[in-house]
Structures are given as structure tokens and as C-alpha cells.
Design a protein around this motif. Structure first.
Motif, mmCIF file in Angstrom:
data_model
loop_
_atom_site.group_PDB
_atom_site.id
_atom_site.type_symbol
_atom_site.label_atom_id
_atom_site.label_comp_id
_atom_site.label_asym_id
_atom_site.label_seq_id
_atom_site.Cartn_x
_atom_site.Cartn_y
_atom_site.Cartn_z
ATOM 1 N N ASP A 189 27.845 -5.998 81.246
ATOM 2 C CA ASP A 189 28.855 -6.562 82.141
ATOM 3 C C ASP A 189 28.343 -6.910 83.531
ATOM 4 O OD1 ASP A 189 28.487 -4.037 83.215
ATOM 5 O OD2 ASP A 189 30.399 -3.247 82.509
ATOM 6 N N GLY A 190 27.032 -6.707 83.776
ATOM 7 C CA GLY A 190 26.491 -7.045 85.084
ATOM 8 C C GLY A 190 26.837 -6.063 86.183
ATOM 9 N N ARG A 191 27.367 -4.904 85.808
ATOM 10 C CA ARG A 191 27.753 -3.903 86.806
ATOM 11 C C ARG A 191 26.521 -3.230 87.393
ATOM 12 N NH1 ARG A 191 28.562 1.516 86.004
ATOM 13 N NH2 ARG A 191 28.353 1.134 83.762
ATOM 14 N N THR A 192 26.470 -3.080 88.715
ATOM 15 C CA THR A 192 25.349 -2.417 89.373
ATOM 16 C C THR A 192 25.487 -0.901 89.220
ATOM 17 O OG1 THR A 192 25.082 -4.188 90.983
ATOM 18 C CG2 THR A 192 24.145 -2.054 91.553
ATOM 19 N N ILE A 193 24.463 -0.273 88.656
ATOM 20 C CA ILE A 193 24.458 1.170 88.421
ATOM 21 C C ILE A 193 23.821 1.903 89.589
ATOM 22 C CG2 ILE A 193 23.546 2.988 86.918
ATOM 23 C CD1 ILE A 193 23.571 0.904 84.655
ATOM 24 N N TRP A 194 22.785 1.301 90.127
ATOM 25 C CA TRP A 194 22.035 1.934 91.222
ATOM 26 C C TRP A 194 21.405 0.856 92.077
ATOM 27 C CZ3 TRP A 194 16.761 1.157 91.848
ATOM 28 C CH2 TRP A 194 16.117 1.954 92.806
ATOM 29 N N THR A 195 21.381 1.088 93.382
ATOM 30 C CA THR A 195 20.707 0.151 94.282
ATOM 31 C C THR A 195 20.083 0.931 95.428
ATOM 32 O OG1 THR A 195 20.983 -1.866 95.627
ATOM 33 C CG2 THR A 195 22.803 -0.280 95.649
ATOM 34 N N GLU A 196 18.950 0.444 95.885
ATOM 35 C CA GLU A 196 18.246 1.145 96.963
ATOM 36 C C GLU A 196 17.391 0.142 97.728
ATOM 37 O OE1 GLU A 196 18.056 3.285 99.395
ATOM 38 O OE2 GLU A 196 18.311 4.916 97.933
ATOM 39 N N ARG A 197 17.137 0.476 98.996
ATOM 40 C CA ARG A 197 16.298 -0.363 99.843
ATOM 41 C C ARG A 197 15.115 0.459 100.322
ATOM 42 N NH1 ARG A 197 19.283 -2.141 105.015
ATOM 43 N NH2 ARG A 197 18.456 -0.162 105.819
ATOM 44 N N PHE A 198 13.934 -0.122 100.263
ATOM 45 C CA PHE A 198 12.710 0.560 100.663
ATOM 46 C C PHE A 198 12.047 -0.216 101.799
ATOM 47 C CE2 PHE A 198 13.540 1.346 96.211
ATOM 48 C CZ PHE A 198 13.433 2.721 96.120
ATOM 49 N N ASP A 199 11.835 0.442 102.927
ATOM 50 C CA ASP A 199 11.164 -0.164 104.073
ATOM 51 C C ASP A 199 9.784 0.458 104.221
ATOM 52 O OD1 ASP A 199 13.271 -1.885 104.943
ATOM 53 O OD2 ASP A 199 14.324 -0.117 105.688
ATOM 54 N N ASP A 200 8.790 -0.367 104.469
ATOM 55 C CA ASP A 200 7.418 0.141 104.569
ATOM 56 C C ASP A 200 6.596 -0.816 105.430
ATOM 57 O OD1 ASP A 200 5.071 1.679 104.048
ATOM 58 O OD2 ASP A 200 5.876 2.173 102.066
ATOM 59 N N ARG A 201 5.329 -0.425 105.645
ATOM 60 C CA ARG A 201 4.408 -1.236 106.438
ATOM 61 C C ARG A 201 3.387 -1.904 105.521
ATOM 62 N NH1 ARG A 201 4.948 -0.173 111.785
ATOM 63 N NH2 ARG A 201 3.055 -1.365 112.227
ATOM 64 N N LEU A 202 3.002 -3.084 105.897
ATOM 65 C CA LEU A 202 1.998 -3.819 105.128
ATOM 66 C C LEU A 202 0.610 -3.407 105.614
ATOM 67 C CD1 LEU A 202 3.580 -7.376 105.006
ATOM 68 C CD2 LEU A 202 2.951 -5.998 103.031
ATOM 69 N N ASP A 203 0.127 -2.293 105.083
ATOM 70 C CA ASP A 203 -1.232 -1.873 105.436
ATOM 71 C C ASP A 203 -2.157 -2.220 104.278
ATOM 72 O OD1 ASP A 203 -0.132 0.005 103.730
ATOM 73 O OD2 ASP A 203 0.001 1.565 105.247
ATOM 74 N N ASP A 204 -2.391 -1.287 103.408
ATOM 75 C CA ASP A 204 -3.146 -1.531 102.179
ATOM 76 C C ASP A 204 -2.159 -2.025 101.120
ATOM 77 O OD1 ASP A 204 -4.346 -1.230 99.633
ATOM 78 O OD2 ASP A 204 -5.731 0.263 100.415
ATOM 79 N N LEU A 205 -2.264 -3.293 100.716
ATOM 80 C CA LEU A 205 -1.277 -3.867 99.803
ATOM 81 C C LEU A 205 -1.195 -3.117 98.485
ATOM 82 C CD1 LEU A 205 -1.658 -7.737 100.256
ATOM 83 C CD2 LEU A 205 0.028 -6.201 101.244
ATOM 84 N N PHE A 206 -2.341 -2.727 97.945
ATOM 85 C CA PHE A 206 -2.335 -2.024 96.657
ATOM 86 C C PHE A 206 -1.687 -0.647 96.797
ATOM 87 C CE2 PHE A 206 -6.020 -4.932 96.099
ATOM 88 C CZ PHE A 206 -5.485 -5.690 95.082
ATOM 89 N N ASP A 229 22.980 -15.538 84.178
ATOM 90 C CA ASP A 229 23.476 -14.338 84.835
ATOM 91 C C ASP A 229 22.949 -13.114 84.082
ATOM 92 O OD1 ASP A 229 25.057 -14.037 82.551
ATOM 93 O OD2 ASP A 229 26.872 -14.781 83.519
ATOM 94 N N VAL A 230 23.208 -11.918 84.624
ATOM 95 C CA VAL A 230 22.611 -10.707 84.051
ATOM 96 C C VAL A 230 23.021 -10.492 82.592
ATOM 97 C CG1 VAL A 230 22.558 -8.188 84.178
ATOM 98 C CG2 VAL A 230 22.159 -9.545 86.231
ATOM 99 N N PRO A 231 24.306 -10.591 82.225
ATOM 100 C CA PRO A 231 24.643 -10.416 80.798
ATOM 101 C C PRO A 231 23.918 -11.402 79.893
ATOM 102 C CG PRO A 231 26.623 -10.221 82.134
ATOM 103 C CD PRO A 231 25.543 -10.712 83.047
ATOM 104 N N GLN A 232 23.753 -12.637 80.362
ATOM 105 C CA GLN A 232 23.026 -13.623 79.547
ATOM 106 C C GLN A 232 21.549 -13.269 79.424
ATOM 107 O OE1 GLN A 232 24.190 -17.016 81.939
ATOM 108 N NE2 GLN A 232 25.525 -17.811 80.318
#
Length: 548
Positions: free
Chosen positions: A243-260, A207-210
Motif C-alpha cells: 500500500d505504499g505506507r511508510t514503516i520507518w524513516t530516518e535522516r543521517f547527517d555526516d561529513r564528507l571526509d573519506d567517502l568509502f 509508484d511503490v506498490p507498482q
């Protein structure tokens, strides 16, 4: 292999250049710089012993606690192989030298550990105290403990992301993680664990603390990647290691055009949003330490929210906290740089009782900080921003701000200050692009009002005063407490020929700053400020502002 000491004594030469000799004067070789520092420090402690935690904090103050302890174990292992048997010993709590077999020789000429360089603040503080104590009239230092804990930067690890919906051999998520690790690694506000170490724990079901304990880090970044046709969704979270507490979370949506290009985009967005969250988490941590026990790093951190509050009393509090940090570590670059900025801001916002004195001190501190900030990007921005506000040396500021952005291209404050710098230099289009990029990186930034003000001033070079006024009104709506901006509103209305509106802005400015005079206003404004013009001061006089 170490040999038995028998009747041999180890002699440590502490005055002048450090050296170690045993027996009939044979010089001991194979000591690392930290090994030398450890021996010197132990030799000056009561009974030549110290706690392991104290030594780890002293010699590896730039690393996380877990890393520092691991480094101490490794250094002790090396020393045992190099030193004669019985000279050095340790248990789970203490490390010590044998006082009957070690002589600390301070009889030579030269200063204590002359020319000794070790890039860790804990040891530098102790070394400074020892040298100070040996000056005529100085008190003997208390060697058992330093008055403050040494500064230690936080650390984090970016774990491999889970990739859902693709073959196990697909490497896209690995590329994203590598780019994020690289983007975060360029920022010198914390340590990023090498990717190989993070990969090494795959499959251990921790788990995260470990994980945090295993890698010796304070924070963990983890995430998932989902792909469907030409769309990709990447979810990322920053987690507190303890303690494994989430400080920040975000989701990113994008298109698979140029992978780099996609990997670069995501890495930039993640790094740009993780950094403020990480900084806020560190500030919260620092506040849990009793004020009297905070080290320079913690005092600096607790000063930042006061500086960002954009209020007179809070700014003064920030300066006080930076001063306290500097009383512990006089050459601490971030505290020097941000105190310079806070003083410059104090003048520009008409909060200073002695603006010319504060401007001179801000410039001095910025020039001093320039020698010590290293590659700490926010501090480099603070140096450039301070110089922009108190002098006309905008090329100097340009150098520091651009260097900061080369290190951390996701620093929103850096892009905002780049915009103002380019405005001062007359590079209007570059200024606008910089302000736009700053907002894109941090759409909820505490300096968003100043981004709007910056956009506004870029229209002055084109005599588009109406457009400029629109942005200033928008900025004041974002932050109603920035009453000093009424001076801009007044100046713009003068140029637009709106005398009544200008006088109303003057009245609001004077209500916010009782006792304001033309002289104080002139002394407070940045030399390159758009309203620092004779017609502005003439209008202030006509509005009834006294000269002195």
C-alpha cells in the motif's frame, strides 16, 4: 524438443531413488530437482492436479509470492520442453499431469523418495508426511493440502537513491545504495533483490506498490542524498510494498571526509535501524493471519514480542508459540534457538518451577539448533546466549555469537550478548566495548537495561563495586519490572559492607518471588553469574531465606 507421447507412458519411480522413464524404459534426463519434486507431488494428488499457488508455496517457500510464482512459470516452461508432449499441462489456476499417460510406481524397495533433498520447507513438510503415512500403523495422508502454509521469508528491494545538488555523473549515491544493499544482503532474515533488478526499472515512473509488484517484493527501501560543501544528508525510508505506507524513516547527517568510510558508516546505521522495523512489520503481518492458519515462520514471529517483554507470563507464551512452530517444522532452526533462549531466560529470571530440567532442555535445544540455524544471525546469537546462561562452555557461545556478528555486524542484541560472553571469559575491555557498540546501534533497545547491567559487571573484575552498583540501579530504572535483579543489588551491597541495604534488597526479592528458597535460587542462577558465590547464599540464609 518434446515429442508426442502416442502410446508412451511416463513412469515415475517413487520408492528408493527418484527416476522417471518412458516408453520401453528409457530414462528421462534433464529434470531439475524442483522439476522432479513437482512431478512427484502432482502424481500423488487426486486426478494428478494441484493449484498453481499451492505448487509455488510448496517448492519456493523461501521466496516472496511474486518470485515463487515467477519461478513456477519458468520451471513449467523447462518441463514442457523436456517431457513428451501432453504429459504436463496448465492454465491460469491449475497444473496437472495426464493420468492416462503417467504411472506413479511405489512398488520398489526403500523409503518414499529416498535421499531426496530440496531446501524448501513446504516440500520437506509434505515429504515428511508422506513417509510418516507409509510407516506401519500410520493413517493415509490427505494429499489435497498441507495442514499449514509453508514458511516464506519476506523480501525487499533497495531502489536507487535520488541525488540532489550534484552532477548526474556523480556516483556517491550509487555507492551508498550498493553498501546498504550489501549490508542488508548479509542478513538471512529476508531476501534482498539483486541491485541490477532494482536499477532496471529506473525511468518507468512507477509508484511503490507498482515497483513491489514488478520486482515481486514485500518492502521497498528508497531515499535521497543532499550534499552541500563538506556536509551530506541522507534520508532513507522503508515502505510497505502493498500500500505504499511508510514503516520507518530516518535522516543521517555526516561529513564528507573519506567517502568509502562514510558509505560504510551510513550503510551500517541504515541496516541496523531497518532490521528491527522490518521485523516488527513482519510480526504485524503474521498477526493478521488467523492463529489456526499460521505457518511455522508466522508462529515464530508472533512469539518474539512475548519473549522480548521480559515478563513471566509473556515468556511462557513465547515458549508455547515456539512449540507450535516446532510441531509443524521440528527442525526449524530459529524456533529451536529462541525456545532455548526463552527457557534459559526463564531460569535466569527465577521464573522456572523446574530450573534444572529447563536448563538441561535449553542446552539440548541449543545444541540441536546449532545444526539447523544456518546463517540466520539472530538465531546464532540465541544459541550462544542460551549456552552462556545454562553452562560454562563460553567458548562454544563465543563461536556462535562471533559468527553471527560476522554475518550481521549491525545486530545490537549480538553485541550485547558478546559483551556478556566476554565478561564470562574475563575479557573486561572487550566486554565494555561490546556493550557500548550495542547501545550505539540501538539506543532504544528493549534490552537496554541489560546493557547497563553488563557494563556494571565488568567492574567486578576490578573490585569497583560502587561503579557496578551505579549501573545496576540505572538499569533497574530503565526497566522497573526486572525484580530478579535485586539479587545483584543484594550481592553488591554485601561486598560493600552495607548490610541494611543488602537486607532491603533481599526483602524486595522475596516479595517478588514468594516461596523462594536457597535451593531454587542456586538451581536457577547461571553457572557463571557474579552472585553465584557461597557468601551470597550465606547472606540469603541470614536474611531468612529457607534452605528448601
Amino acid at each position: 524438443m518434446a515429442t508426442s507421447t502416442g502410446q508412451l507412458h511416463l513412469t515415475l519411480i517413487l520408492h528408493g531413488v527418484f527416476s522417471a522413464h518412458y516408453g520401453s524404459g528409457l530414462e528421462l534426463v534433464g529434470l531439475s530437482r524442483r522439476g522432479q519434486a513437482l512431478l512427484a507431488f502432482l502424481s500423488q494428488q487426486p486426478e494428478m492436479r494441484a493449484e498453481r499457488a499451492r505448487l509455488a508455496d510448496l517448492l519456493w517457500s523461501d521466496r516472496s509470492e511474486g518470485q515463487a510464482r515467477a519461478s513456477l512459470r519458468q520451471e513449467l516452461s523447462v518441463l514442457r520442453r523436456v517431457l513428451p508432449e501432453g504429459i504436463l499441462d496448465a492454465n491460469r489456476q491449475l497444473v496437472w499431469l495426464d493420468p492416462t499417460a503417467v504411472v506413479a510406481d511405489k512398488s520398489g524397495s526403500g523409503v518414499f523418495l529416498e535421499g531426496f533433498d530440496l531446501a524448501t520447507e513446504g516440500f520437506e513438510d509434505w515429504l515428511r508426511e508422506m513417509r510418516q503415512a507409509e510407516r506401519p500403523g500410520s493413517a493415509t495422508p490427505v494429499a489435497t493440502a498441507a495442514p499449514h502454509r509453508a514458511r516464506r521469508l519476506p523480501s525487499l528491494a533497495v531502489l536507487p537513491f535520488e541525488e540532489i545538488g550534484v552532477a548526474a555523473t556523480d556516483m556517491f549515491a550509487d555507492g551508498v545504495v550498493e553498501e546498504i544493499t550489501g549490508a542488508l544482503g548479509r542478513v538471512h532474515e529476508f531476501h534482498v533483490i539483486a541491485r541490477q533488478s532494482a536499477i532496471a526499472i529506473i525511468g518507468e515512473h512507477l509508484d511503490v506498490p507498482q515497483v513491489a509488484e514488478r520486482l515481486g517484493v514485500d518492502y521497498v527501501v528508497e531515499g535521497t542524498v543532499r550534499r552541500a560543501d563538506d556536509r551530506v544528508r541522507i534520508s532513507v525510508q522503508l515502505v510497505e510494498g502493498r500500500d505504499g505506507r511508510t514503516i520507518w524513516t530516518e535522516r543521517f547527517d555526516d561529513r564528507l571526509d573519506d567517502l568509502f568510510a562514510l558509505q560504510d558508516r551510513v550503510a551500517g546505521q541504515v541496516a541496523g535501524q531497518i532490521l528491527p522495523s522490518l521485523r516488527n512489520a513482519e510480526i504485524a503481518r503474521a498477526r493478521t493471519t488467523p492463529p489456526e492458519s499460521r505457518n511455522a515462520y508466522e508462529l515464530f514471529l508472533t512469539g518474539l514480542p512475548h519473549m522480548w517483554a521480559h515478563q513471566r507470563k509473556s515468556n511462557a507464551r513465547a515458549i508455547d508459540l515456539f512449540d507450535r512452530a516446532l510441531s509443524i517444522a521440528p527442525d526449524y532452526g530459529p524456533a529451536l534457538a529462541h525456545k532455548a533462549w526463552a527457557l534459559a531466560q526463564q531460569c535466569s529470571y527465577i521464573w522456572s518451577d523446574n530450573p534444572l530440567t529447563d536448563k538441561a532442555e535449553a542446552l539440548r535445544l541449543a545444541q540441536q539448533a546449532a545444526q539447523f540455524v544456518g546463517e540466520h544471525a539472530p538465531s546464532m546469537v540465541a544459541v550462544g546466549a542460551a549456552v552462556d546462561l545454562v553452562s560454562t562452555d563460553h567458548d562454544f557461545s563465543r563461536t556462535f555469537i562471533d559468527r553471527a556478528l560476522a554475518i550481521d555486524p549491525n545486530c545490537a542484541w549480538g553485541w550485547m550478548r558478546r559483551g556478556w560472553n566476554r565478561h564470562y571469559l574475563g575479557e573486561t575491555e572487550e566486554a565494555r566495548l561490546s556493550f557500548d557498540h550495542a547501545e550505539a546501534l540501538s539506543p532504544l533497545d528493549p534490552f537496554l537495561f541489560n546493557i547497563e547491567f553488563g557494563r556494571g559487571v565488568t567492574y567486578l573484575h576490578e573490585d569497583r563495586f560502587e561503579e557496578c552498583l551505579k549501573h545496576f540501579k540505572r538499569g533497574m530504572a530503565l526497566s522497573p519490572g526486572v525484580e530478579w535483579a535485586y539479587r545483584f543489588i543484594a550481592s553488591l551491597n554485601i561486598r560493600l559492607g552495607r548490610q541494611a541495604d543488602a537486607e532491603e534488597a533481599y526483602r524486595k526479592l522475596l516479595a517478588a518471588y514468594p516461596g523462594l528458597t536457597v535451593r531454587k535460587l542456586s538451581d536457577s542462577l547461571p553457572p557463571s553469574a557474579v552472585e553465584n558465590r557461597q557468601e551470597f547464599y550465606d547472606a540469603m540464609r541470614r536474611a531468612g531465606l529457607p534452605e528448601e
